[in-house]
Motif scaffolding. Structure first.
Motif, short mmCIF file in Angstrom:
data_model
loop_
_atom_site.label_atom_id
_atom_site.label_comp_id
_atom_site.label_asym_id
_atom_site.label_seq_id
_atom_site.Cartn_x
_atom_site.Cartn_y
_atom_site.Cartn_z
N HIS A 131 -13.15 -16.43 16.84
CA HIS A 131 -11.90 -16.57 16.69
C HIS A 131 -12.07 -17.32 18.24
N GLN A 132 -12.51 -18.71 18.55
CA GLN A 132 -12.93 -19.78 19.59
C GLN A 132 -11.39 -20.14 19.26
N THR A 133 -10.58 -19.96 20.86
CA THR A 133 -9.71 -21.16 21.09
C THR A 133 -9.94 -21.59 22.71
N ASP A 134 -9.06 -22.25 23.11
CA ASP A 134 -10.03 -23.92 24.12
C ASP A 134 -9.61 -23.10 25.00
N GLU A 135 -8.16 -21.94 25.65
CA GLU A 135 -7.46 -21.68 26.25
C GLU A 135 -8.72 -20.30 26.20
N ASP A 136 -8.76 -19.21 25.23
CA ASP A 136 -9.56 -18.41 26.18
C ASP A 136 -11.21 -18.78 26.83
N ASP A 137 -11.66 -19.92 26.50
CA ASP A 137 -12.65 -20.42 26.76
C ASP A 137 -12.39 -21.11 28.29
N LEU A 138 -11.37 -21.24 28.82
CA LEU A 138 -10.84 -21.99 29.75
C LEU A 138 -10.36 -20.86 30.52
N MET A 139 -9.02 -21.36 30.34
CA MET A 139 -7.52 -20.53 31.25
C MET A 139 -6.13 -21.75 30.36
N PRO A 140 -5.09 -21.19 30.59
CA PRO A 140 -3.53 -21.22 29.34
C PRO A 140 -3.75 -23.16 30.56
N TYR A 141 -3.45 -24.09 29.38
CA TYR A 141 -3.62 -25.48 30.15
C TYR A 141 -2.80 -25.13 30.94
N GLU A 142 -1.72 -25.02 30.31
CA GLU A 142 -0.64 -24.91 32.53
C GLU A 142 -1.25 -24.78 32.66
N ILE A 143 -1.82 -23.76 33.56
CA ILE A 143 -2.47 -23.14 34.74
C ILE A 143 -3.27 -23.91 35.00
N LEU A 144 -4.47 -24.81 34.24
CA LEU A 144 -5.86 -25.23 34.53
C LEU A 144 -4.14 -26.47 35.18
N ASP A 145 -3.95 -27.16 34.72
CA ASP A 145 -2.99 -28.54 35.28
C ASP A 145 -2.60 -28.05 36.78
N ALA A 146 -1.62 -27.18 36.98
CA ALA A 146 -1.26 -26.69 38.25
C ALA A 146 -2.22 -26.39 38.92
N ILE A 147 -3.65 -25.43 38.65
CA ILE A 147 -4.51 -25.85 39.57
C ILE A 147 -4.96 -27.04 40.11
N GLU A 148 -5.21 -28.47 38.99
CA GLU A 148 -5.32 -29.35 38.73
C GLU A 148 -4.96 -30.29 40.45
N ASN A 149 -3.43 -29.95 40.12
CA ASN A 149 -2.12 -30.91 40.40
C ASN A 149 -2.51 -30.47 42.24
N GLU A 150 -2.98 -28.97 42.94
CA GLU A 150 -2.93 -28.52 43.85
C GLU A 150 -4.42 -28.94 44.60
N ALA A 151 -5.20 -28.93 43.42
CA ALA A 151 -6.45 -28.99 44.41
C ALA A 151 -7.20 -30.24 44.40
N ILE A 152 -7.06 -31.09 43.54
CA ILE A 152 -7.19 -32.53 43.43
C ILE A 152 -6.29 -33.36 43.96
N GLY A 153 -5.23 -33.31 43.35
CA GLY A 153 -3.98 -33.87 43.62
C GLY A 153 -2.86 -33.76 45.34
N ARG A 154 -3.54 -32.58 45.44
CA ARG A 154 -2.95 -32.16 47.22
C ARG A 154 -4.22 -32.23 47.86
N LYS A 155 -5.31 -32.00 47.42
CA LYS A 155 -6.07 -32.11 48.55
C LYS A 155 -6.82 -30.52 49.26
N LYS A 156 -6.61 -29.46 48.26
CA LYS A 156 -6.03 -28.07 48.31
C LYS A 156 -6.46 -26.89 48.18
N ALA A 157 -7.60 -26.72 49.12
CA ALA A 157 -8.44 -25.61 49.49
C ALA A 157 -8.26 -24.26 48.50
N PRO A 158 -9.45 -23.25 48.18
CA PRO A 158 -8.75 -22.49 46.97
C PRO A 158 -7.64 -21.41 47.34
N LYS A 159 -7.78 -20.91 48.93
CA LYS A 159 -7.21 -20.32 49.47
C LYS A 159 -5.75 -20.32 48.91
N GLU A 160 -5.28 -21.67 49.77
CA GLU A 160 -4.08 -22.71 50.05
C GLU A 160 -2.96 -23.12 47.77
#
Length: 661
Positions: A556-585
């Protein structure tokens, strides 16, 4: 009343394509002359093309640009117009605008503010000109004024801004206003991104009010050099009012927008500007030209704005039109006779497939079927003359569903439903025997059987990679361009098989995240573009849970089980890469937004940073992608990151330590 007709052009140029670029310029000038335009603004670097990259350094590029300029001069009788080209002066290279009046180059104005962020690398090639400085240069045995110039054409005074000049805090417009110009021409090459056109309209309109001038803005249109898509959208304003707006995402080589400006009315409004101070006119840098701009006849001005530009689904419309235009120009300029898509029945490949269909539909609204077939190298214009988009799609688009033992009937049916609906030439291939052949070969070599417990990634990736040779072969046979189907969310964490779903000559959706694509497909099913309507067949895909279908069905493979919910992934990308934030931030920013995931966010964030660093090499190898917003991960044009790094090891330890404590 002193009335003048001002024109602004959108041109579909190609770097170093001298004949085509010159033809587009010439046809734009001819149309402007037919419409009795007295002053015409052409786009930035329109002779060479904006995206010449390091070819700007080549002496031949500059020589040919000057030659084209001189060839076009005889065609400018009775009109004043701009020509963008690179100019070498005192061993420095400048991004410049030649002002041509009635067949003569009367002055050349270099750019003062260079674009050096995001997609732009202008400081690599050009130098910025200093405000207030003037000089002369020798061009074709003529001495021509060069620098921060204004031009007096009879009773009208005008000056220039070149694209980034208008976006900078120290912009030339303020200086030009103090020199009492009536009109500013902005020769631009401004790439598309979501909602940017709204900002441009505000900039142009407010500039005309704040500086008490008429303001004309030109732009490129189409996929000029491969990655950036230009949306056109020329603008003309005066006294804080938008007078004319040209069409966007046009499929024609040039578009002219024009408006009649009342110079007396502009001056009256300028006189009422409370902030304006008197600056004595020293006459420095003012070029008097023996040319009277023709008097125009008063008329209503065309605000040519499509209904969809004010729609609630603006981003969906813009995305559809930008990618469609980008694909069309990429096929036309690369001399490909269409596209190949490995259609899996999933969201990504379905989105790419539908975008090709929309490309054809939009193109047919701007040109005949014969023209389309000729431009894309299809040898049946007569047969297709009155055919709908679905019939032409059969010749332009080939799709292939490539099944393994892990593929489901649901995705097979979804792929066929979409292909049948839009009319692509569709194949179904069983690639499982090839997968098994590779597996057996490797097992024989390493002297053991492969299994899912120990060899999960290898067994998944071989299925994706085996799909590549078949579609590449189709691309070679049909002289078509293979489209990669990976999205930006997958690129961020490397959730893609290199030489599998990343295969292709262009990656049209690699600049957009998965969450947007899924929402876009729902919109496409229920609404669709204003002038196209919904594509009902997409429902078969929207009903499925995104999955790579590379593991056995019982897992029962799904993309989000392999990774995380896409909404969360995109939100992390926005902070980490878009806003250059550290993991704690990043954690601190996301906890208030997703309190229900408070226990899962820390490991997800740690996983994102780890995978981001580990997979930079994949992003370096992605096919070129189209730029649609300011979150692109393309390392060649937007987001640079080292291939080898420390992988945020200490930062992740600090993140997890905070959670533990």
């Amino acid at each position: 009343m002193r009335l003048v007709r001002v024109g602004s052009a959108a041109l579909n140029q190609t770097p170093l394509d001298w004949d085509s670029n010159a033809s587009n310029i010439l046809n734009a000038i001819k149309e402007a002359q037919e419409k009795e335009v007295g002053l015409l603004c052409l786009p930035e670097l329109c002779i060479t093309g904006y995206g010449c990259e390091d070819a700007f350094f080549a002496p031949e590029t500059r020589r040919m640009a000057r030659q084209i300029l001189w060839e076009l001069l005889p065609h400018t009788k009775g009109i004043a117009t701009t020509f963008g080209l690179p100019i070498m002066h005192n061993s420095l290279l400048f991004n410049a605008c030649a002002f041509v009046v009635d067949g003569q180059v009367v002055g050349i104005v270099p750019k003062q503010q260079l674009a050096g962020n995001g997609l732009h690398y202008e400081p690599r090639w050009f130098k910025a000109w200093q405000e207030g400085s003037t000089d002369v240069l020798q061009l074709e045995n003529q001495t021509i004024p060069f620098g921060d110039l204004v031009f007096q054409l009879g009773d009208i005074r005008l000056g220039f801004e070149i694209c980034e000049d208008a976006w900078a805090s120290q912009r030339p417009a303020a200086h030009l206003a103090n020199r009492d110009v009536d009109l500013i021409l902005n020769t631009s090459a401004s790439h598309f991104s979501f909602s940017k056109h709204k900002t441009r309209k505000q900039l142009v309109t407010e500039s005309s009010r704040a500086f008490g001038v008429g303001y004309a803005y030109s732009n490129l249109v189409g996929n000029e050099a491969g990655r950036a898509v230009y949306d056109g959208g020329t603008l003309i304003a005066a006294n804080g009012k938008l007078l004319a707006a040209g069409p966007r995402f046009g499929f024609t080589p040039h578009q002219i927008t024009h408006a009649v400006l009342d110079i007396d009315d502009i001056r009256t409004s300028k006189a009422q500007l409370a902030s304006r101070q008197y600056t004595p006119d020293t006459k420095d840098g003012i070029i008097n030209v023996d040319f009277e701009v023709p008097q125009a006849i008063a008329e209503s001005n065309p605000l040519n704005e499509a209904a969809w530009e004010h729609d609630a689904y603006l981003h969906e419309e813009e995305f559809s039109r930008a990618i469609a235009l980008g694909l069309y120009d990429y096929a036309r300029k690369s001399r490909s006779q269409g596209f190949i898509v490995s259609l899996s029945g999933g969201a990504d490949s379905t989105a790419v497939t539908c975008l090709v269909y929309l490309m054809i539909d939009f193109a047919l609204k701007h040109k005949s079927a014969e023209e389309l077939c000729k431009e894309l190298g299809i040898d049946q214009p007569a047969v297709l003359a009155d055919s709908p988009a679905t019939a032409i799609t059969k010749h332009i688009l080939t799709t292939a569903y490539q099944a393994t033992q892990n593929s489901s009937d649901a995705t097979r049916l979804a792929a066929k439903t979409v292909a049948d609906c839009i009319g692509s030439t569709h194949y179904e291939f069983d690639i499982d025997p090839i997968v098994k052949q590779y597996t057996t070969m490797i097992e024989g070599g390493i002297k053991r059987e492969l299994n899912w417990e120990k060899d999960d990634i290898a067994l998944q990736n071989i299925q994706a990679r085996v799909r590549a040779p078949g579609v590449w072969m189709l691309a070679n046979i049909e002289n078509k361009l293979l489209l990669a189907t990976s999205n930006r969310s997958e690129a961020a964490v490397g959730y893609a098989t290199m030489d599998g779903d990343t295969c292709g000559g262009i990656s049209p959706i690699a600049g957009i995240n998965k969450a947007f694509l899924r929402n876009w497909l729902v919109w496409l099913e229920k609404h669709g573009p204003h002038d196209v309507g919904p594509i009902d067949a997409v429902k078969a895909v929207n009903q499925l849970t995104p999955t790579a279908e590379l593991r056995p069905a019982e897992q029962h493979q799904t993309d989000e089980d392999d990774l995380m919910p896409y909404e969360i992934l995109d939100a992390i990308e926005n902070e980490a890469i878009g806003r250059k934030k550290a993991p704690k931030e990043t954690l601190a920013a996301l906890l208030p937004q997703y309190p229900e995931y408070d226990q899962l966010l820390p490991p997800w964030i740690a996983r994102f940073y780890t995978l981001w660093c580990r997979n930079q090499w994949k992003r370096e190898r992605y096919a070129p992608s189209f730029h649609v917003d300011d979150k692109n991960l393309d390392p060649k044009t937007w987001c640079r990151f080292p291939i080898l790094s420390g992988g945020y090891k200490r930062e992740i330890e600090e993140l997890l330590a905070v959670v533990t404590n």
